[in-house]
Design a protein around this motif. Structure first.
Motif, mmCIF file in Angstrom:
data_model
loop_
_atom_site.group_PDB
_atom_site.id
_atom_site.type_symbol
_atom_site.label_atom_id
_atom_site.label_comp_id
_atom_site.label_asym_id
_atom_site.label_seq_id
_atom_site.Cartn_x
_atom_site.Cartn_y
_atom_site.Cartn_z
ATOM 1 N N LEU A 1 0.829 -1.200 0.000
ATOM 2 C CA LEU A 1 0.000 0.000 0.000
ATOM 3 C C LEU A 1 0.869 1.257 0.000
ATOM 4 N N TYR A 2 1.915 1.226 0.786
ATOM 5 C CA TYR A 2 2.856 2.351 0.865
ATOM 6 C C TYR A 2 3.455 2.641 -0.515
ATOM 7 N N GLU A 3 3.920 1.615 -1.206
ATOM 8 C CA GLU A 3 4.519 1.795 -2.529
ATOM 9 C C GLU A 3 3.489 2.265 -3.552
ATOM 10 N N ALA A 4 2.256 1.766 -3.429
ATOM 11 C CA ALA A 4 1.207 2.176 -4.371
ATOM 12 C C ALA A 4 0.864 3.651 -4.211
ATOM 13 N N LEU A 5 0.818 4.131 -2.973
ATOM 14 C CA LEU A 5 0.520 5.546 -2.737
ATOM 15 C C LEU A 5 1.676 6.422 -3.211
ATOM 16 N N LEU A 6 2.900 6.000 -2.953
ATOM 17 C CA LEU A 6 4.053 6.750 -3.446
ATOM 18 C C LEU A 6 4.026 6.843 -4.974
ATOM 19 N N ALA A 7 3.614 5.773 -5.628
ATOM 20 C CA ALA A 7 3.551 5.768 -7.087
ATOM 21 C C ALA A 7 2.515 6.767 -7.604
ATOM 22 N N GLU A 8 1.511 7.075 -6.771
ATOM 23 C CA GLU A 8 0.491 8.071 -7.134
ATOM 24 C C GLU A 8 0.895 9.483 -6.702
ATOM 25 N N ASP A 9 2.142 9.628 -6.273
ATOM 26 C CA ASP A 9 2.675 10.926 -5.839
ATOM 27 C C ASP A 9 1.949 11.453 -4.606
ATOM 28 N N ILE A 10 1.556 10.535 -3.717
ATOM 29 C CA ILE A 10 0.914 10.885 -2.457
ATOM 30 C C ILE A 10 1.989 10.977 -1.376
ATOM 31 N N ASP A 11 1.925 12.026 -0.580
ATOM 32 C CA ASP A 11 2.891 12.234 0.498
ATOM 33 C C ASP A 11 2.453 11.396 1.698
ATOM 34 N N VAL A 12 3.022 10.212 1.829
ATOM 35 C CA VAL A 12 2.563 9.229 2.808
ATOM 36 C C VAL A 12 3.671 8.919 3.811
ATOM 37 N N ILE A 13 3.286 8.706 5.063
ATOM 38 C CA ILE A 13 4.212 8.241 6.080
ATOM 39 C C ILE A 13 3.692 6.931 6.654
ATOM 40 N N LEU A 14 4.589 5.987 6.838
ATOM 41 C CA LEU A 14 4.262 4.676 7.387
ATOM 42 C C LEU A 14 4.767 4.627 8.824
ATOM 43 N N ASP A 15 3.859 4.439 9.766
ATOM 44 C CA ASP A 15 4.262 4.403 11.171
ATOM 45 C C ASP A 15 4.705 2.986 11.536
ATOM 46 N N ASP A 16 6.024 2.787 11.450
ATOM 47 C CA ASP A 16 6.607 1.480 11.750
ATOM 48 C C ASP A 16 7.325 1.480 13.093
ATOM 49 N N ARG A 17 6.908 2.375 14.003
ATOM 50 C CA ARG A 17 7.605 2.516 15.280
ATOM 51 C C ARG A 17 7.267 1.416 16.278
ATOM 52 N N GLY A 18 6.229 0.629 16.004
ATOM 53 C CA GLY A 18 5.843 -0.420 16.940
ATOM 54 C C GLY A 18 5.074 0.094 18.151
ATOM 55 N N GLU A 19 4.479 1.277 18.055
ATOM 56 C CA GLU A 19 3.705 1.827 19.167
ATOM 57 C C GLU A 19 2.344 1.142 19.272
ATOM 58 N N ARG A 20 1.743 1.230 20.478
ATOM 59 C CA ARG A 20 0.390 0.715 20.672
ATOM 60 C C ARG A 20 -0.588 1.532 19.836
ATOM 61 N N PRO A 21 -1.708 0.936 19.404
ATOM 62 C CA PRO A 21 -2.660 1.669 18.552
ATOM 63 C C PRO A 21 -3.099 3.005 19.145
ATOM 64 N N GLY A 22 -3.408 3.046 20.440
ATOM 65 C CA GLY A 22 -3.872 4.287 21.057
ATOM 66 C C GLY A 22 -2.852 5.398 20.977
ATOM 67 N N VAL A 23 -1.581 5.051 21.220
ATOM 68 C CA VAL A 23 -0.504 6.039 21.145
ATOM 69 C C VAL A 23 -0.313 6.497 19.706
ATOM 70 N N MET A 24 -0.341 5.532 18.798
ATOM 71 C CA MET A 24 -0.142 5.841 17.381
ATOM 72 C C MET A 24 -1.246 6.761 16.864
ATOM 73 N N PHE A 25 -2.502 6.428 17.148
ATOM 74 C CA PHE A 25 -3.612 7.243 16.672
ATOM 75 C C PHE A 25 -3.559 8.648 17.292
ATOM 76 N N ALA A 26 -3.259 8.720 18.578
ATOM 77 C CA ALA A 26 -3.213 10.018 19.253
ATOM 78 C C ALA A 26 -2.143 10.914 18.650
ATOM 79 N N ASP A 27 -0.983 10.358 18.318
ATOM 80 C CA ASP A 27 0.083 11.146 17.719
ATOM 81 C C ASP A 27 -0.353 11.747 16.385
ATOM 82 N N TRP A 28 -0.949 10.931 15.530
ATOM 83 C CA TRP A 28 -1.275 11.413 14.189
ATOM 84 C C TRP A 28 -2.493 12.320 14.181
ATOM 85 N N GLU A 29 -3.403 12.135 15.146
ATOM 86 C CA GLU A 29 -4.509 13.083 15.275
ATOM 87 C C GLU A 29 -3.995 14.421 15.780
ATOM 88 N N LEU A 30 -3.037 14.410 16.703
ATOM 89 C CA LEU A 30 -2.421 15.644 17.190
ATOM 90 C C LEU A 30 -1.679 16.345 16.057
#
Length: 577
Positions: A497-526
């Motif tokens: 999915l990451y490669e497909a979005l990059l191919a469409e020239d979409i500015d995408v970030i993949l959160d591969d930090r291994g954080e818990r879902p709640g922490v991950m969602f809170a960071d990106w909503e902030l």
């Protein structure tokens, strides 16, 4: 971009000195860090958004025919002395000396430098018109920097300067820049208004400010919902609220008003509407040979507009009179002042509405007394009349097409018709078609690049954090895999999915930090990324990926096959002008 290779530094709490939403959220999301009062470092997330703003600005300036250059941040003081702004600009101008004791300034703006370029390089009318622009760091030594990037001392600005052979050419250049600004702020995804404005320290004739509409804005804007009229309250014309003056119906009477020094208190005591009272404001203008004292009158429920007052002939550079001066000229302290029988002669100017009042109430120049039944022509000579007051909601619109409403705005752009203010002062001329030297006619056009970030946040946030418009978000899409480091299925699908979005020239970030879902969602909503995709084993078993827009209250499930086209479609639709 993968989050493990980026720099994310969110905070749960904002520092105590963060006063407004944008300041708090820019610090909490890790976009900025304070270096000194009003001076910030832009962290990787913040810089990404700045660069996106700059790209839109640059594209539209180029489209409008402006030519990019770069001028020095540190400018020779002699240019400012030549223009007359060395003293005029005041303490906001940061002055310094080099090792040879020569004067320099850290530029708050670049009119002097660009005019110096023009007088050296532009020789003939054949080289005109031309418009130079830059995106450059500025410095203004604010007396009280506050609100984060909204009123900082150091900031990034786009400033452009047009050069024409005559006023007609300036009008064409000005309209091109005005139209470019409309396109820029539309593409930035901001709710904005262009308003007529005062020129302030820049000088010149006409100007417009571009304001992002937000409750936390520092500027009051008057606008008409039934037309295109809009103006900064400093500039908004206040029409008379009385169509004409009624004939006197009362006798002049000196009325006791013990202890009632305010119009509101006098009106209550006399049992009359506040609108029948008149407020007296005493101003002073210092001259080489003494001081002139002026008396300005506005209706009791209105407020003096100091910018308008300064434009009354003879009132430029005024100050408010001291109590000692008031007693000297009126024979009484403030609270009981009026235009009848002043102790010493004063210059009298009245607001348009006051000029049409009859049987009004004003101070009697005696403590505890006011005059009632005051009328022009009978008790007072016909006055000098000017527009002196601030408009208020419900006033008639100056264009005659409805009434005025008020809103708050954050100034993010300003366009000025400078005329020959700087070319006259600095002798910037060209040879006209008649072979004679003529002053170059100038315009200048500014956009606060870093201020746009704060303004966008003030207009787009919720209790969870920032909600960026797609065009200036640090990332357009975030991928949030559940167990990226544990599930081969999740990892493989996320990477595809990451490669497909990059191919469409979409500015995408993949959160591969291994954080818990709640922490991950809170960071990106902030942080405020506009689109989030959640990839988990349970959904993948059904061929689904969870999608949620930052403004959405609920997530939706998309098929693996449709997810890229749906998300890219949403982004492109949002960014389309």
């Amino acid at each position: 971009m993968k989050a493990s290779r980026f720099f994310i530094a969110t905070l749960k709490e904002a520092p105590a000195d963060a006063e407004i939403v944008s300041h708090k959220l820019m610090i909490r999301s890790g976009m900025i860090r304070r270096a000194a009062g009003g001076i910030y470092s832009y962290m990787p997330l913040g810089l990404r958004s700045i660069r996106k703003v700059e790209a839109i600005v640059r594209e539209e300036m180029n489209r409008a025919g402006a030519i990019e250059l770069l001028m020095p941040a540190v400018q020779p003081g002699e240019l400012w002395q030549e223009s007359g702004r060395w003293e005029q600009y005041g303490p906001e101008l940061l002055r310094l000396k080099d090792r040879n004791d020569r004067d320099f300034v850290v530029g708050p703006t670049h009119e002097e430098v660009v005019t110096d370029i023009a007088r050296r390089e532009i020789k003939s009318y054949r080289q005109l018109p031309v418009n130079f622009y830059q995106i450059q760091t500025k410095f203004r030594d604010e007396i009280r920097p506050r609100f984060g990037v909204m009123r900082g001392r150091e900031f990034i600005m786009k400033d452009a300067y047009s050069f024409d052979k005559d006023a007609a050419g300036l009008q064409v250049s000005y309209q091109k820049m005005y139209d470019a600004y409309v396109r820029i702020f539309t593409r930035l995804g901001l709710h904005f208004r262009a308003v007529a404005a005062d020129n302030g320290s820049i000088g010149g004739s006409g100007s417009h400010e571009f304001h992002v509409i937000a409750e936390t804005g520092e500027d009051d804007i008057a606008y008409c919902a039934d037309s295109s009229y809009a103006a900064n309250v400093e500039q908004a014309e206040a029409l008379p609220l009385l169509a004409g003056r009624a004939a006197p119906a009362e006798a002049l009477h000196k009325t006791p008003t013990p202890g009632k020094a305010k119009c509101e208190a006098v009106a209550e005591l006399l049992g009359i509407p506040l609108q029948r009272t008149v407020k007296s404001i005493v101003l002073a203008v210092d001259r080489d040979d003494g001081t002139d004292v002026w008396l300005l009158l506005v209706r009791g429920d209105h407020a003096l507009n100091e910018v308008k007052a300064s434009k009354v002939p003879g009132l430029a550079g005024f100050r408010f009179a001291t109590e000692a001066e008031i007693v000297e000229w009126f024979g009484t302290p403030p609270g009981y002042l009026g235009p009848i029988q002043t102790k010493k002669p004063v210059r009298l100017v009245v607001d348009r509405t006051v000029a049409n009042m009859s049987d009004f109430v004003c101070g009697a120049n005696e403590v505890d007394f006011h005059y009632t039944g005051v009328n022009w022509g009978r008790d007072l000579p016909e006055p000098e009349v000017a527009d002196l007051r601030n408009v208020v909601p419900g006033d008639p619109s100056p264009d005659g097409r409805g009434v005025l409403s008020m809103c708050r705005g954050i100034e993010v752009g300003h366009v000025f018709q400078l005329g020959t203010k700087y070319s006259d002062a600095m002798n910037a001329t060209f040879l006209g078609e008649n072979g004679k030297p003529q002053p170059i006619v100038m315009g200048c056009y500014g956009i606060g690049v870093t201020r746009i970030l704060g303004a966008a946040i003030e207009q787009n946030f919720d209790e969870r954090g920032i909600i960026w418009p797609e065009s200036i978000a640090p990332f357009e899409v975030v991928l949030c895999p559940m167990g990226y480091d544990r599930s081969e299925t999740v990892r493989a699908q996320t990477d595809r999915l990451y490669e497909a979005l990059l191919a469409e020239d979409i500015d995408v970030i993949l959160d591969d930090r291994g954080e818990r879902p709640g922490v991950m969602f809170a960071d990106w909503e902030l942080i405020g990324v506009p689109h989030r995709l959640v990839i988990g084993e349970r959904g993948l078993k059904e061929g689904k990926i969870e999608y949620q827009g930052r403004r959405d209250t609920q997530a939706e499930l998309l098929t693996i096959e449709q997810v890229v086209s749906v998300v890219t479609g949403k982004i492109r639709a949002a960014k389309a002008v």
